[in-house]
Design a protein around this motif. Structure first.
Motif, PDB file in Angstrom:
ATOM      1  N   CYS A 193       0.810  -1.224   0.000  1.00 16.50           N
ATOM      2  CA  CYS A 193       0.000   0.000   0.000  1.00 16.50           C
ATOM      3  C   CYS A 193       0.842   1.273   0.000  1.00 16.50           C
ATOM      4  O   CYS A 193       0.309   2.365  -0.239  1.00 16.50           O
ATOM      5  CB  CYS A 193      -0.936   0.009   1.210  1.00 16.50           C
ATOM      6  N   ARG A 194       2.141   1.164   0.317  1.00 18.01           N
ATOM      7  CA  ARG A 194       3.068   2.299   0.308  1.00 18.01           C
ATOM      8  C   ARG A 194       2.576   3.475   1.159  1.00 18.01           C
ATOM      9  O   ARG A 194       2.615   4.627   0.742  1.00 18.01           O
ATOM     10  CB  ARG A 194       3.324   2.768  -1.133  1.00 18.01           C
ATOM     11  N   LEU A 195       2.115   3.167   2.353  1.00 13.30           N
ATOM     12  CA  LEU A 195       1.624   4.214   3.251  1.00 13.30           C
ATOM     13  C   LEU A 195       2.703   4.728   4.202  1.00 13.30           C
ATOM     14  O   LEU A 195       2.445   5.625   5.003  1.00 13.30           O
ATOM     15  CB  LEU A 195       0.430   3.685   4.065  1.00 13.30           C
ATOM     16  N   GLY A 196       3.892   4.141   4.138  1.00 17.44           N
ATOM     17  CA  GLY A 196       5.014   4.641   4.928  1.00 17.44           C
ATOM     18  C   GLY A 196       4.799   4.518   6.422  1.00 17.44           C
ATOM     19  O   GLY A 196       4.124   3.600   6.911  1.00 17.44           O
ATOM     20  N   LEU A 197       5.351   5.495   7.156  1.00 13.79           N
ATOM     21  CA  LEU A 197       5.304   5.457   8.610  1.00 13.79           C
ATOM     22  C   LEU A 197       3.874   5.513   9.134  1.00 13.79           C
ATOM     23  O   LEU A 197       3.528   4.846  10.116  1.00 13.79           O
ATOM     24  CB  LEU A 197       6.125   6.622   9.186  1.00 13.79           C
ATOM     25  N   GLU A 198       3.029   6.299   8.473  1.00 13.83           N
ATOM     26  CA  GLU A 198       1.648   6.387   8.933  1.00 13.83           C
ATOM     27  C   GLU A 198       0.935   5.044   8.782  1.00 13.83           C
ATOM     28  O   GLU A 198       0.083   4.680   9.588  1.00 13.83           O
ATOM     29  CB  GLU A 198       0.893   7.481   8.178  1.00 13.83           C
ATOM     30  N   GLY A 199       1.321   4.265   7.777  1.00  7.90           N
ATOM     31  CA  GLY A 199       0.780   2.923   7.626  1.00  7.90           C
ATOM     32  C   GLY A 199       1.171   2.026   8.791  1.00  7.90           C
ATOM     33  O   GLY A 199       0.361   1.236   9.281  1.00  7.90           O
ATOM     34  N   ALA A 200       2.430   2.177   9.247  1.00  9.11           N
ATOM     35  CA  ALA A 200       2.873   1.404  10.409  1.00  9.11           C
ATOM     36  C   ALA A 200       2.078   1.797  11.647  1.00  9.11           C
ATOM     37  O   ALA A 200       1.718   0.943  12.473  1.00  9.11           O
ATOM     38  CB  ALA A 200       4.368   1.634  10.645  1.00  9.11           C
ATOM     39  N   ALA A 201       1.787   3.090  11.787  1.00  6.82           N
ATOM     40  CA  ALA A 201       0.992   3.558  12.926  1.00  6.82           C
ATOM     41  C   ALA A 201      -0.429   3.003  12.861  1.00  6.82           C
ATOM     42  O   ALA A 201      -0.996   2.595  13.884  1.00  6.82           O
ATOM     43  CB  ALA A 201       0.962   5.077  12.955  1.00  6.82           C
ATOM     44  N   MET A 202      -1.003   2.981  11.663  1.00  9.70           N
ATOM     45  CA  MET A 202      -2.343   2.408  11.496  1.00  9.70           C
ATOM     46  C   MET A 202      -2.344   0.930  11.872  1.00  9.70           C
ATOM     47  O   MET A 202      -3.271   0.440  12.523  1.00  9.70           O
ATOM     48  CB  MET A 202      -2.809   2.599  10.051  1.00  9.70           C
ATOM     49  N   ALA A 203      -1.298   0.216  11.471  1.00  9.50           N
ATOM     50  CA  ALA A 203      -1.194  -1.208  11.791  1.00  9.50           C
ATOM     51  C   ALA A 203      -1.144  -1.414  13.305  1.00  9.50           C
ATOM     52  O   ALA A 203      -1.825  -2.295  13.850  1.00  9.50           O
ATOM     53  CB  ALA A 203       0.048  -1.807  11.134  1.00  9.50           C
ATOM     54  N   THR A 204      -0.350  -0.607  13.986  1.00  9.67           N
ATOM     55  CA  THR A 204      -0.239  -0.713  15.442  1.00  9.67           C
ATOM     56  C   THR A 204      -1.569  -0.401  16.113  1.00  9.67           C
ATOM     57  O   THR A 204      -1.998  -1.097  17.038  1.00  9.67           O
ATOM     58  CB  THR A 204       0.859   0.232  15.960  1.00  9.67           C
ATOM     59  N   CYS A 205      -2.219   0.654  15.646  1.00 11.37           N
ATOM     60  CA  CYS A 205      -3.505   1.063  16.212  1.00 11.37           C
ATOM     61  C   CYS A 205      -4.547  -0.047  16.071  1.00 11.37           C
ATOM     62  O   CYS A 205      -5.220  -0.419  17.044  1.00 11.37           O
ATOM     63  CB  CYS A 205      -3.990   2.339  15.524  1.00 11.37           C
ATOM     64  N   ILE A 206      -4.670  -0.610  14.871  1.00 10.26           N
ATOM     65  CA  ILE A 206      -5.677  -1.646  14.619  1.00 10.26           C
ATOM     66  C   ILE A 206      -5.396  -2.884  15.463  1.00 10.26           C
ATOM     67  O   ILE A 206      -6.303  -3.458  16.075  1.00 10.26           O
ATOM     68  CB  ILE A 206      -5.716  -2.000  13.122  1.00 10.26           C
ATOM     69  N   SER A 207      -4.130  -3.315  15.513  1.00 11.07           N
ATOM     70  CA  SER A 207      -3.803  -4.550  16.235  1.00 11.07           C
ATOM     71  C   SER A 207      -4.036  -4.400  17.735  1.00 11.07           C
ATOM     72  O   SER A 207      -4.545  -5.320  18.387  1.00 11.07           O
ATOM     73  CB  SER A 207      -2.354  -4.956  15.958  1.00 11.07           C
ATOM     74  N   PHE A 208      -3.685  -3.237  18.299  1.00 16.83           N
ATOM     75  CA  PHE A 208      -3.934  -3.014  19.723  1.00 16.83           C
ATOM     76  C   PHE A 208      -5.430  -2.957  20.017  1.00 16.83           C
ATOM     77  O   PHE A 208      -5.892  -3.416  21.069  1.00 16.83           O
ATOM     78  CB  PHE A 208      -3.255  -1.731  20.199  1.00 16.83           C
ATOM     79  N   CYS A 209      -6.186  -2.370  19.099  1.00 20.94           N
ATOM     80  CA  CYS A 209      -7.639  -2.302  19.300  1.00 20.94           C
ATOM     81  C   CYS A 209      -8.258  -3.700  19.315  1.00 20.94           C
ATOM     82  O   CYS A 209      -9.126  -4.001  20.152  1.00 20.94           O
ATOM     83  CB  CYS A 209      -8.283  -1.454  18.205  1.00 20.94           C
ATOM     84  N   ILE A 210      -7.805  -4.577  18.408  1.00 23.70           N
ATOM     85  CA  ILE A 210      -8.317  -5.950  18.382  1.00 23.70           C
ATOM     86  C   ILE A 210      -7.960  -6.682  19.678  1.00 23.70           C
ATOM     87  O   ILE A 210      -8.797  -7.380  20.278  1.00 23.70           O
ATOM     88  CB  ILE A 210      -7.759  -6.713  17.163  1.00 23.70           C
ATOM     89  N   ALA A 211      -6.701  -6.520  20.148  1.00 21.76           N
ATOM     90  CA  ALA A 211      -6.283  -7.166  21.396  1.00 21.76           C
ATOM     91  C   ALA A 211      -7.085  -6.642  22.583  1.00 21.76           C
ATOM     92  O   ALA A 211      -7.480  -7.411  23.473  1.00 21.76           O
ATOM     93  CB  ALA A 211      -4.786  -6.943  21.623  1.00 21.76           C
ATOM     94  N   GLY A 212      -7.346  -5.325  22.599  1.00 16.34           N
ATOM     95  CA  GLY A 212      -8.151  -4.742  23.669  1.00 16.34           C
ATOM     96  C   GLY A 212      -9.571  -5.255  23.651  1.00 16.34           C
ATOM     97  O   GLY A 212     -10.171  -5.523  24.708  1.00 16.34           O
ATOM     98  N   LEU A 213     -10.141  -5.420  22.463  1.00 14.67           N
ATOM     99  CA  LEU A 213     -11.500  -5.947  22.348  1.00 14.67           C
ATOM    100  C   LEU A 213     -11.563  -7.411  22.793  1.00 14.67           C
ATOM    101  O   LEU A 213     -12.583  -7.859  23.320  1.00 14.67           O
ATOM    102  CB  LEU A 213     -11.994  -5.804  20.909  1.00 14.67           C
ATOM    103  N   MET A 214     -10.468  -8.153  22.597  1.00 16.80           N
ATOM    104  CA  MET A 214     -10.416  -9.532  23.083  1.00 16.80           C
ATOM    105  C   MET A 214     -10.496  -9.572  24.614  1.00 16.80           C
ATOM    106  O   MET A 214     -11.138 -10.451  25.188  1.00 16.80           O
ATOM    107  CB  MET A 214      -9.137 -10.225  22.606  1.00 16.80           C
ATOM    108  N   VAL A 215      -9.828  -8.615  25.274  1.00 14.23           N
ATOM    109  CA  VAL A 215      -9.906  -8.521  26.734  1.00 14.23           C
ATOM    110  C   VAL A 215     -11.350  -8.254  27.156  1.00 14.23           C
ATOM    111  O   VAL A 215     -11.881  -8.891  28.082  1.00 14.23           O
ATOM    112  CB  VAL A 215      -8.978  -7.417  27.260  1.00 14.23           C
ATOM    113  N   LEU A 216     -11.987  -7.307  26.470  1.00 15.27           N
ATOM    114  CA  LEU A 216     -13.375  -6.975  26.789  1.00 15.27           C
ATOM    115  C   LEU A 216     -14.273  -8.182  26.567  1.00 15.27           C
ATOM    116  O   LEU A 216     -15.163  -8.479  27.385  1.00 15.27           O
ATOM    117  CB  LEU A 216     -13.822  -5.801  25.913  1.00 15.27           C
ATOM    118  N   TYR A 217     -14.056  -8.895  25.463  1.00  9.35           N
ATOM    119  CA  TYR A 217     -14.847 -10.106  25.170  1.00  9.35           C
ATOM    120  C   TYR A 217     -14.700 -11.127  26.294  1.00  9.35           C
ATOM    121  O   TYR A 217     -15.690 -11.747  26.719  1.00  9.35           O
ATOM    122  CB  TYR A 217     -14.371 -10.714  23.844  1.00  9.35           C
TER     123      TYR A 217
END
Length: 451
Positions: A193-217
């Motif tokens: 996707c060639r999103l650079g550093l902001e793409g890496a930040a998006m990846a981190t944000c999404i993955s942490f959100c999924i892990a957090g939702l697993m805790v809530l689940y």
């Protein structure tokens, strides 16, 4: 059926200490190692796919990560200690109320931090040392980290609480799922996707959100003993909540301070290395800094595995199980520390090759310096584990003093004085000497705690 089979049967009151510890350690260690792998892979993807300036921008955000992680760990440990003590007395409702308050408190502070950062992203970047050229990159990265901060803290704190509820494998699963997703999304967003550093930040944000939702689940659909509890909104209830949160913060504060102390040691070292050895010295020091998370994760795996066992025995007033737990933790700390010191000492060239080419000026500096630095691995591991034990038996004041010693009081003078007396080896020995001196104070504290 698969979910049911994954539920662990753990009896903190009666099972042998060694058996309990092994049940907790293996999934905890796997979860910790997954985070280490993520850090290394994330850095490799960013360095090769987004460039050196992006790596520099990551360094601007690193202290913010440490602070947010520290808040999550503070509420995770604080809530777990208090809930463990209630469980040891059969007070399941009080324990559930406390873990609910811990998660609300952590998420609430994360939301406040996010609002403050998002209201002035560029100012926040400058506050943490960003140059004007790096501000756009750092701000773009920090934007996504701020958005994901609440669920990130839920994941950080939730891991402790899920282990306390007797499901260490589910806690491990939250880390593994988050890590695997982050690595995949890093690759997807940075390269195709060639999103650079902001793409890496998006990846981190999404993955942490999924892990957090697993805790809530977990706490909504799969709890064993601890459950989310609807808090009353009366004045009396809110006062009790604030009181409980204050005590949890007191119990968990040394752990947060430990996260901040790591940043302090790294920053102090950067100043001294650049003064004596220039930019190549800082690059060599970065190799040691990449080893820091591995050392701390191994030590923290011991602490997090033993903490519910220790706190439960402390709450029940069972001195025999406390002594067994303390002895086991120290043996594991010493064994892990000695092994880590030997590996780093003799594998310095191999460790350095992971991060740089042999032709780099920093390569020779690193392989000369890492054997000195390796002497500190034993003391770092021992201090982290021993302070974790002291913290788990509600002696937060002692734990705080020891953390301040190793993070600020001793390490900064060592960085200033040892190079003047010993030259370049003194720079590499600053952290080992500071940790060794802290170990003396830690042993004295352990002896007093045993009285």
């Amino acid at each position: 059926m698969a979910l049911k089979d994954n539920r662990d049967a753990i009896d903190f009151a009666n099972e042998p200490i060694g058996q309990l510890f092994r049940q907790m350690l293996v999934p905890t260690l796997v979860g910790m190692l997954s985070i280490v792998i993520l850090n290394l892979t994330d850095g490799a993807f960013i360095g090769h796919g987004a460039g050196a300036d992006s790596l520099a921008a990551i360094n601007i955000a690193a202290p913010i990560f440490n602070i947010l992680s520290g808040i999550g760990i503070m509420f995770g440990i604080g809530g777990s200690i208090v809930a463990s003590i209630h469980l040891s007395k059969g007070e399941k409702k009080a324990a559930s109320i406390n873990i609910t308050q811990a998660m609300i408190g952590g998420v609430g502070l994360a939301v406040l931090s996010s609002v403050l950062m998002l209201s002035n992203l560029e100012g926040t970047c400058r506050l943490f040392g960003s140059s004007e050229a790096l501000v756009p990159l750092a701000a773009g990265y920090l934007k996504w980290i701020s958005i994901g901060a609440p669920l990130m803290l839920l994941h950080m704190a939730g891991g402790f609480l899920i282990r306390l509820d007797g499901s260490p494998r589910f806690a491990m699963a939250t880390s593994i799922v988050g890590t695997a997703l982050n690595i995949f999304l890093d690759w997807l967003f940075i390269f195709p996707c060639r999103l650079g550093l902001e793409g890496a930040a998006m990846a981190t944000c999404i993955s942490f959100c999924i892990a957090g939702l697993m805790v809530l689940y977990y706490f909504i659909f799969r709890p064993k003993t601890l459950r989310l509890y609807r808090l009353r909104m009366t004045l009396k209830s809110m006062r009790l909540t604030l009181r409980n949160l204050g005590y949890q913060i007191k119990m968990g504060f040394p752990a947060m301070l430990g996260e901040i102390a790591v940043s302090g040691a790294v920053i102090a070292g950067n100043y001294i290395f650049v003064k004596y050895l220039g930019e190549a010295g800082v690059a060599a020091y970065s190799v040691a800094c990449y080893c820091f998370p591995v050392i701390f994760m191994m030590a923290n795996a011991i602490v997090e595995s033993a903490q519910p066992i220790v706190s439960f025995a402390h709450g029940a007033g069972n001195g025999q199980r406390l002594r067994e737990s303390r002895s086991l933790m120290i043996r594991w700390a010493l064994g892990t520390g000695v092994s880590g010191s030997i590996l780093m000492h003799f594998c310095a060239p191999l460790v350095t090759m992971l991060f740089m080419d042999k032709a780099e000026p920093a390569f020779a500096i690193s392989i000369d310096g890492l054997p000195y630095f390796s002497l500190g691995v034993l003391f770092i591991t021992f201090n982290v584990v021993a302070i974790g034990y002291i913290q788990s038996i509600e002696q937060s004041a002692r734990a705080t003093v020891l953390t301040l010693l190793r993070g600020f009081v001793l390490v900064i003078p060592c960085f200033i004085l040892l190079p003047k007396w010993m030259g370049v080896p003194g720079i590499w020995l600053a952290i080992p000497v500071a940790e060794m001196l802290t170990s003396v104070a830690t042993v004295l504290s352990l002896c007093r705690a045993a009285e």
